[in-house]
Design an enzyme around this catalytic site. Sequence first.
Site, PDB file in Angstrom:
ATOM      1  N   HIS A  38      -8.096   8.476  33.330  1.00 16.21           N
ATOM      2  CA  HIS A  38      -7.657   9.626  34.132  1.00 16.21           C
ATOM      3  C   HIS A  38      -8.839  10.559  34.403  1.00 16.21           C
ATOM      4  O   HIS A  38      -8.953  11.636  33.824  1.00 16.21           O
ATOM      5  CB  HIS A  38      -6.513  10.361  33.437  1.00 16.21           C
ATOM      6  CG  HIS A  38      -5.233   9.604  33.458  1.00 16.21           C
ATOM      7  ND1 HIS A  38      -4.765   8.906  32.365  1.00 16.21           N
ATOM      8  CD2 HIS A  38      -4.325   9.403  34.457  1.00 16.21           C
ATOM      9  CE1 HIS A  38      -3.619   8.325  32.678  1.00 16.21           C
ATOM     10  NE2 HIS A  38      -3.324   8.599  33.939  1.00 16.21           N
TER      11      HIS A  38
ATOM     12  N   HIS B  74      -3.289  15.089  41.665  1.00 16.25           N
ATOM     13  CA  HIS B  74      -2.128  14.641  40.885  1.00 16.25           C
ATOM     14  C   HIS B  74      -2.389  14.520  39.387  1.00 16.25           C
ATOM     15  O   HIS B  74      -1.441  14.494  38.596  1.00 16.25           O
ATOM     16  CB  HIS B  74      -1.611  13.307  41.430  1.00 16.25           C
ATOM     17  CG  HIS B  74      -2.406  12.120  40.995  1.00 16.25           C
ATOM     18  ND1 HIS B  74      -3.625  11.795  41.551  1.00 16.25           N
ATOM     19  CD2 HIS B  74      -2.168  11.173  40.043  1.00 16.25           C
ATOM     20  CE1 HIS B  74      -4.098  10.709  40.974  1.00 16.25           C
ATOM     21  NE2 HIS B  74      -3.240  10.299  40.049  1.00 16.25           N
ATOM     22  N   ASP B  75      -3.652  14.475  38.970  1.00 15.50           N
ATOM     23  CA  ASP B  75      -3.962  14.386  37.539  1.00 15.50           C
ATOM     24  C   ASP B  75      -4.960  15.466  37.105  1.00 15.50           C
ATOM     25  O   ASP B  75      -5.724  15.258  36.152  1.00 15.50           O
ATOM     26  CB  ASP B  75      -4.536  13.001  37.196  1.00 15.50           C
ATOM     27  CG  ASP B  75      -3.444  11.959  36.968  1.00 15.50           C
ATOM     28  OD1 ASP B  75      -2.353  12.353  36.515  1.00 15.50           O
ATOM     29  OD2 ASP B  75      -3.681  10.775  37.256  1.00 15.50           O
TER      30      ASP B  75
ATOM     31  N   HIS C 138     -10.548   7.710  39.266  1.00 10.54           N
ATOM     32  CA  HIS C 138      -9.142   7.397  39.522  1.00 10.54           C
ATOM     33  C   HIS C 138      -8.601   8.251  40.668  1.00 10.54           C
ATOM     34  O   HIS C 138      -7.959   7.734  41.590  1.00 10.54           O
ATOM     35  CB  HIS C 138      -8.326   7.628  38.247  1.00 10.54           C
ATOM     36  CG  HIS C 138      -6.833   7.601  38.462  1.00 10.54           C
ATOM     37  ND1 HIS C 138      -6.152   6.473  38.859  1.00 10.54           N
ATOM     38  CD2 HIS C 138      -5.899   8.582  38.339  1.00 10.54           C
ATOM     39  CE1 HIS C 138      -4.866   6.744  38.956  1.00 10.54           C
ATOM     40  NE2 HIS C 138      -4.675   8.020  38.666  1.00 10.54           N
TER      41      HIS C 138
ATOM     42  N   ASP D 221      -1.015   5.834  43.290  1.00 10.17           N
ATOM     43  CA  ASP D 221      -1.354   6.140  41.899  1.00 10.17           C
ATOM     44  C   ASP D 221      -1.430   4.871  41.056  1.00 10.17           C
ATOM     45  O   ASP D 221      -2.157   4.809  40.063  1.00 10.17           O
ATOM     46  CB  ASP D 221      -0.305   7.102  41.328  1.00 10.17           C
ATOM     47  CG  ASP D 221      -0.663   7.609  39.937  1.00 10.17           C
ATOM     48  OD1 ASP D 221      -1.874   7.713  39.635  1.00 10.17           O
ATOM     49  OD2 ASP D 221       0.256   7.903  39.161  1.00 10.17           O
TER      50      ASP D 221
END
Length: 598
Positions: A383, A423-424, A387, A553
């Site tokens: 993560h 998103h992360d 990514h 994702d």
Amino acid sequence: MSLSVMILEKEGGLAQTEFLEPSRKGYCLSCLDAVKTLQETGRFGEAQNELEDALRESENWREMAVACLLLGELFNKWGAASPSYTIAIMEKGAIYANRAVQLWQIARDEKLFEENPEDMDHLSSALYWKALNLASVAGLGGCERWTVLEALQAATEAAEQMSAMEDKKHSASEVKARRDFVEGIIVFCRAKALEGNHVSPTDFSDCYHQDTKDEVNFLRHQCLELFISAQEILSAGKQTMCDQNIKATTMIAVTYRLLGEREKAISWSEKEVQGRLQLHGEWNPRTQLAKRNLSMLKGITDEDEIEEDCCKLFSFESARSIKSEEITWSLDPFKLSSTWRMNCLLKIFLLTGVVKEFQIEEDKLIKFLQKVRKSYHDENPFHNWYHAWSVTHCAFMLMKETAIGKILGMKEKLAVLIACLTHDLSHPGVNSDFLIKSASPIALQFPFSNVLEQMHWDEARSLFEEGRETNFLSHVQEELRAEILEMVHQGILATDMQIHKQIVNSLSNRRDSLADFEEDDMTLLSDKAMTVYDATSPADRLELFKAVVHCADLSGQVMEAPVAYSFGRAVLEEFHQQAQREKMENLQESAFMKNLHE
């Protein structure tokens, strides 16, 4: 995790200067004992029940009133610290503070106590928190119990009752400073409710402008005057180092930021940091939070300044030198230079047409991309920024080479890019389950099963706050901006694997609706998708939008073999590291993460 634990940790524990002392009037306050237990054990359900049981079972009106006052204060601070879930929290805070006011007023009317300074101070405090909590409810759009207008009216009445009380414990200037601060909060929240389109200027008999933006701007200047008045009064009275002064200073900084006066906002934020350093100390959570907010407001960290020369390599001009045919499925993020990767993202924004459509400024977009990149932890095996970049690349390819690009509108395409990039954000390298069972501060702040997704969204949202240098949506109309950000919110939540089956089923149902469906047919990637998704339907576009973000994702394993292998090994390594931590911290071990090195 308990709301009480959250606020006690954020505010520095029971030692905070403005926290109610259990020894006042010799009260044996069982709910305060429960709060101590909460702080020590972190048991959410048990402690929450204990607090409510103590309130229900007490037969002493004064103990019940102090307990309600205490909870009203705790909910206020917790809500302020956690913007993602404030409406439910602030409603509870308003209910408890209102109940505290009722108990003291009933006791006073029935002459259960003489109007001594201690009890009158408690009643004044209850009115104070009632006004603040109700104003916050209004600013967030109202709730089932109070509409926006009802909440503002009740907050105003509470403030007036507080001001009318004879205060023998505090000086006249202190009383005025407190009144100005409360009135400032009410005006501030009224402006917030208007800006959020929860009400309109014509809903108020005392509005000064028919145009919402003009009225919001007027109200912000009005509340700014009140906050400055409160701060100046307290400073003149040599109370620079008191919590009320720090609160006023904080709100001055916030209001200047919302008015777009960045330099003044930074100046007042620096005063807040200095005040908290002197009042709470370097390592107090409130001091650390103030310092982080100041850094975010400045927009450039020390590390950013070191890399300023590198930033000059990123530009629309450099991005345009990348040919669109160079962006293919075969790109290997691990072999690309950091400069090319960044310019490639700029090229993606240009190719989708969102830069022109939403008048995105080059400088703000670059600052946004850099801030996002730095928010990913390089030490995470999986993560990390590789990514996030790859997910965004995949989503773009889906929009570029399939019917998806014909179905999604411009706002969906922009939301896809933002959601994939963010998103992360700040991923800690462990999953939500680990954060919950280890009572991590992140889980305390976001007490839901999808802890990480809620945290990622909270961080993403903050990048688009008014006045931030990363807010490249500054030229977008407020209503459209809110729609785009809510879509980003939904996209980030769609990366939660708990809803994987739901998304897969929705895709399967769409595919199966075709009469000429064939098992090996890439239906949803062909023009046939135009017959199962209605491009004019917001619901259909939203469903497809979430599917794109979710699929992107998970795209690491469908890339070319070397890329898929790199991402696969990274996932296994991150799982292994979590399993090791679970074992070392004596937590329940995740079975699918164990023995991955064997």
